[in-house]
Design an enzyme around this catalytic site. Structure first.
Site, PDB file in Angstrom:
ATOM      1  N   GLU A  89       5.972  -8.698 -17.796  1.00 52.80           N
ATOM      2  CA  GLU A  89       5.229  -7.437 -17.797  1.00 52.80           C
ATOM      3  C   GLU A  89       4.985  -6.969 -19.227  1.00 52.80           C
ATOM      4  O   GLU A  89       5.775  -7.238 -20.138  1.00 52.80           O
ATOM      5  CB  GLU A  89       5.986  -6.369 -17.007  1.00 52.80           C
ATOM      6  CG  GLU A  89       6.129  -6.669 -15.524  1.00 52.80           C
ATOM      7  CD  GLU A  89       4.794  -6.777 -14.830  1.00 52.80           C
ATOM      8  OE1 GLU A  89       3.862  -6.037 -15.199  1.00 52.80           O
ATOM      9  OE2 GLU A  89       4.666  -7.610 -13.908  1.00 52.80           O
ATOM     10  N   TYR A 128      -2.986  -6.268  -2.481  1.00 52.88           N
ATOM     11  CA  TYR A 128      -2.727  -4.874  -2.849  1.00 52.88           C
ATOM     12  C   TYR A 128      -3.802  -3.965  -2.266  1.00 52.88           C
ATOM     13  O   TYR A 128      -4.999  -4.255  -2.366  1.00 52.88           O
ATOM     14  CB  TYR A 128      -2.666  -4.738  -4.373  1.00 52.88           C
ATOM     15  CG  TYR A 128      -1.486  -5.477  -4.954  1.00 52.88           C
ATOM     16  CD1 TYR A 128      -0.281  -4.824  -5.196  1.00 52.88           C
ATOM     17  CD2 TYR A 128      -1.554  -6.846  -5.208  1.00 52.88           C
ATOM     18  CE1 TYR A 128       0.820  -5.510  -5.693  1.00 52.88           C
ATOM     19  CE2 TYR A 128      -0.466  -7.545  -5.699  1.00 52.88           C
ATOM     20  CZ  TYR A 128       0.724  -6.868  -5.940  1.00 52.88           C
ATOM     21  OH  TYR A 128       1.813  -7.556  -6.420  1.00 52.88           O
ATOM     22  N   GLN A 186       8.214   1.437   3.084  1.00 52.55           N
ATOM     23  CA  GLN A 186       8.970   1.434   1.830  1.00 52.55           C
ATOM     24  C   GLN A 186       9.232   2.900   1.483  1.00 52.55           C
ATOM     25  O   GLN A 186       8.411   3.560   0.859  1.00 52.55           O
ATOM     26  CB  GLN A 186       8.199   0.734   0.708  1.00 52.55           C
ATOM     27  CG  GLN A 186       9.024   0.591  -0.567  1.00 52.55           C
ATOM     28  CD  GLN A 186       8.209   0.058  -1.746  1.00 52.55           C
ATOM     29  OE1 GLN A 186       6.990   0.193  -1.774  1.00 52.55           O
ATOM     30  NE2 GLN A 186       8.888  -0.517  -2.724  1.00 52.55           N
ATOM     31  N   ALA A 229       0.826  -1.215   0.000  1.00 54.61           N
ATOM     32  CA  ALA A 229       0.000   0.000   0.000  1.00 54.61           C
ATOM     33  C   ALA A 229       0.856   1.259   0.000  1.00 54.61           C
ATOM     34  O   ALA A 229       0.504   2.266   0.613  1.00 54.61           O
ATOM     35  CB  ALA A 229      -0.917  -0.007   1.216  1.00 54.61           C
ATOM     36  N   ALA A 230       1.985   1.215  -0.716  1.00 58.65           N
ATOM     37  CA  ALA A 230       2.930   2.331  -0.655  1.00 58.65           C
ATOM     38  C   ALA A 230       2.822   3.296  -1.826  1.00 58.65           C
ATOM     39  O   ALA A 230       3.466   4.339  -1.828  1.00 58.65           O
ATOM     40  CB  ALA A 230       4.360   1.789  -0.575  1.00 58.65           C
ATOM     41  N   GLY A 231       2.011   2.973  -2.820  1.00 54.89           N
ATOM     42  CA  GLY A 231       1.966   3.783  -4.036  1.00 54.89           C
ATOM     43  C   GLY A 231       1.438   5.194  -3.820  1.00 54.89           C
ATOM     44  O   GLY A 231       0.598   5.439  -2.951  1.00 54.89           O
ATOM     45  N   HIS A 242     -45.470  18.704  12.485  1.00 52.70           N
ATOM     46  CA  HIS A 242     -45.187  19.769  11.521  1.00 52.70           C
ATOM     47  C   HIS A 242     -44.168  20.776  12.052  1.00 52.70           C
ATOM     48  O   HIS A 242     -44.334  21.303  13.153  1.00 52.70           O
ATOM     49  CB  HIS A 242     -46.452  20.572  11.169  1.00 52.70           C
ATOM     50  CG  HIS A 242     -47.681  19.752  10.995  1.00 52.70           C
ATOM     51  ND1 HIS A 242     -47.951  19.036   9.851  1.00 52.70           N
ATOM     52  CD2 HIS A 242     -48.722  19.511  11.829  1.00 52.70           C
ATOM     53  CE1 HIS A 242     -49.107  18.405   9.988  1.00 52.70           C
ATOM     54  NE2 HIS A 242     -49.591  18.672  11.180  1.00 52.70           N
ATOM     55  N   GLY A 263       0.660  -7.916 -17.002  1.00 49.73           N
ATOM     56  CA  GLY A 263       1.673  -8.938 -17.149  1.00 49.73           C
ATOM     57  C   GLY A 263       1.049 -10.233 -17.637  1.00 49.73           C
ATOM     58  O   GLY A 263      -0.042 -10.610 -17.200  1.00 49.73           O
ATOM     59  N   THR A 309       7.349  -3.812  -6.751  1.00 48.19           N
ATOM     60  CA  THR A 309       6.617  -4.705  -5.851  1.00 48.19           C
ATOM     61  C   THR A 309       7.535  -5.693  -5.139  1.00 48.19           C
ATOM     62  O   THR A 309       7.290  -6.054  -3.982  1.00 48.19           O
ATOM     63  CB  THR A 309       5.544  -5.475  -6.636  1.00 48.19           C
ATOM     64  OG1 THR A 309       6.148  -6.087  -7.786  1.00 48.19           O
ATOM     65  CG2 THR A 309       4.432  -4.538  -7.100  1.00 48.19           C
TER      66      THR A 309
END
Length: 455
Positions: free
Chosen positions: A152, A101, A74, A10-12, A361, A137, A80
């Site tokens: 890839e 991911y 990271q 989860a570093a993107g 009301h 890929g 990856t």
């Protein structure tokens, strides 16, 4: 059975999201994508759960505060393979590791269980078959059908580009081999990154069995790189949830026009009109009817109650056979007993309303305790706030409050009392009596309105 560790990458940064919010924190179904992936991962009962974070790490860790998560940083996003290497010190030397991911939010737990089982004798990769595999890929197999490599897209030969079976990125790996394989990765590719996918070729060279498992639907492996893809997956998620409701017996006026951003529990014969939004934990009893364009957040509604269109309910409890709306608002702390009527343009906050009472009301009820069979006339207000503190209004059973009454808290209206319309009640009223608190009507003979000067 081997112990299972799960690592979520989860570093993107998510440049194409054009947002200061880290990509994995963008919401789908009312929660961050990463939170949904974590919840799915927990369904497999892993012995260890590691999240690899990078861009916006402080925000990510502040938002996801599960005490048992192990965090691995990271600092540089070098691919990856490099990301998984950052998690390696936190993994046991035996058992399996499942790689997921944080921006692939809709994978089913049952699919991940198949992937884990496929890796029983070595490693396994989760794959899909696409009509158009551009950008993915490719799964390269030998003449015997066994997996040989993942290549890839940018590194594919023309022959490999024709392959339609693609790598989803998710895989299950033997921990005993991880350190050697990750150390052997190199970045000699078009992207200059350390690809986790190259591990497959290393496994083949080491004689490790490599199997595959497939997703049930392509959306299970769909990632999010921009707001368009996020919106597309949101619609898929909502369609799946709507279908599940229909299959469970809920009547939906239009399955394409409902949003569930949390958990919706329901009884039998529930009906929901168009444009409704459900957030947090919502529970609907038997034969509950929800009108068009209502918003319900963290509410519990008992059987037989009808919510008319355009009503908003949040952190509220509603009893059986109530009638709410249209255009009603129940705010946090509203608790309604059975057979209560809350009408149009009525707001209730932090108040208890007893069995059979009616506020039909244009009224505000805040910090109040209302008994049974009370009638609150149109335009009445509990004046609960002096600018600093809030005070309580108590209305006993069978009280009739005339229209346009202002009740200046703290004040108590005793049971069976009647309040004349237009009154400003600032003192407690006695039981069984009529109380009127307004100026005597005066007519001024010959009075003229002021006139504007001409010219």
């Amino acid at each position: 059975m081997d112990s299972l560790s799960i690592v979520i990458l989860a570093a993107g940064k998510g440049k194409r999201m054009y947002s200061s919010l880290p990509k994995v924190l963008h919401p789908i179904g009312g929660e961050p994508m990463l939170a949904r992936v974590i919840r799915t991962a927990r369904a497999l009962n892993p012995s260890r759960l590691v999240v690899v974070y990078g861009h916006g790490g402080e925000q990510v860790r502040a938002r996801i505060q599960d005490a048992d998560i192990v965090w691995a940083e990271q600092a540089e996003q070098l691919g990856t393979g490099h990301a998984l290497k950052m998690a390696l010190p936190h993994l046991p030397q035996d058992g399996k590791t499942l790689v997921l991911y944080g921006d692939v939010p809709l994978t089913k737990a049952s699919t991940l269980q198949r992937l884990e089982q496929a890796a029983a004798g070595g490693m396994a990769v989760l794959t899909d078959v696409l009509a158009d595999a551009s950008g993915y890929g490719r799964m390269v197999r030998g003449a015997d059908g066994k997996l040989q490599a993942i290549v890839e897209h940018k590194d594919c030969t023309p022959e490999q580009l024709a392959i339609r079976e693609i790598n989803t990125g998710m895989m299950a790996l033997p921990n005993a081999r991880l350190a050697d394989w990750l150390s052997a990765l190199n970045n000699g590719n078009a992207q200059g990154e350390y690809y986790l996918t190259d591990v497959l070729e290393l496994a083949v060279k080491d004689g490790v069995a490599v199997e595959s498992a497939s997703v049930d639907a392509s959306w299970e492996a769909a990632g999010v790189n921009n707001k368009v893809q996020l919106a597309e997956l949101e619609r898929i998620l909502q369609a799946n949830q709507a279908r599940a409701l229909l299959e469970a017996g809920v009547t939906l006026a239009d399955p394409a026009r409902i949003d569930i951003r949390g958990e919706l529990k329901h009884g039998m014969d529930v009906s929901i009109d168009i444009g409704c939004v459900f957030e947090g934990a919502v529970e609907l009893g038997d034969q509950v009817e929800i009108g068009a364009h209502c918003v319900l957040k963290n509410v519990k509604i008992a059987s037989g109650t009808r919510i008319a269109p355009f009503s908003h309910l949040e952190d509220a409890v509603v009893g059986a056979e109530c009638r709410i709306g249209p255009y009603a608002r129940l705010r946090p702390g509203a608790e309604l007993a059975g057979h209560v009527h809350i009408g149009n343009f009525v707001e209730v906050k932090k108040s208890k309303i007893g069995e059979g009472s009616k506020v039909n009301h244009l009224s505000y009820v805040g910090d109040a305790e209302i008994g049974r069979k009370v009638n609150v006339g149109a335009g009445s207000v509990t004046c609960n706030y002096d600018g600093v503190n809030k005070f309580k209004t108590i209305i006993g059973d069978n009280v009739f409050v005339g229209s346009g009454t202002l009740m200046v808290a703290p004040v108590k209206l005793e049971r069976d009392s009647t309040i004349g319309a237009g009154s400003v009640i600032s003192k407690d009223t006695p039981a069984g009596e009529l109380t009127v608190a307004r100026a005597r009507q005066v007519t001024v003979p010959g009075w003229k309105r002021p006139q504007k000067k001409s010219g």
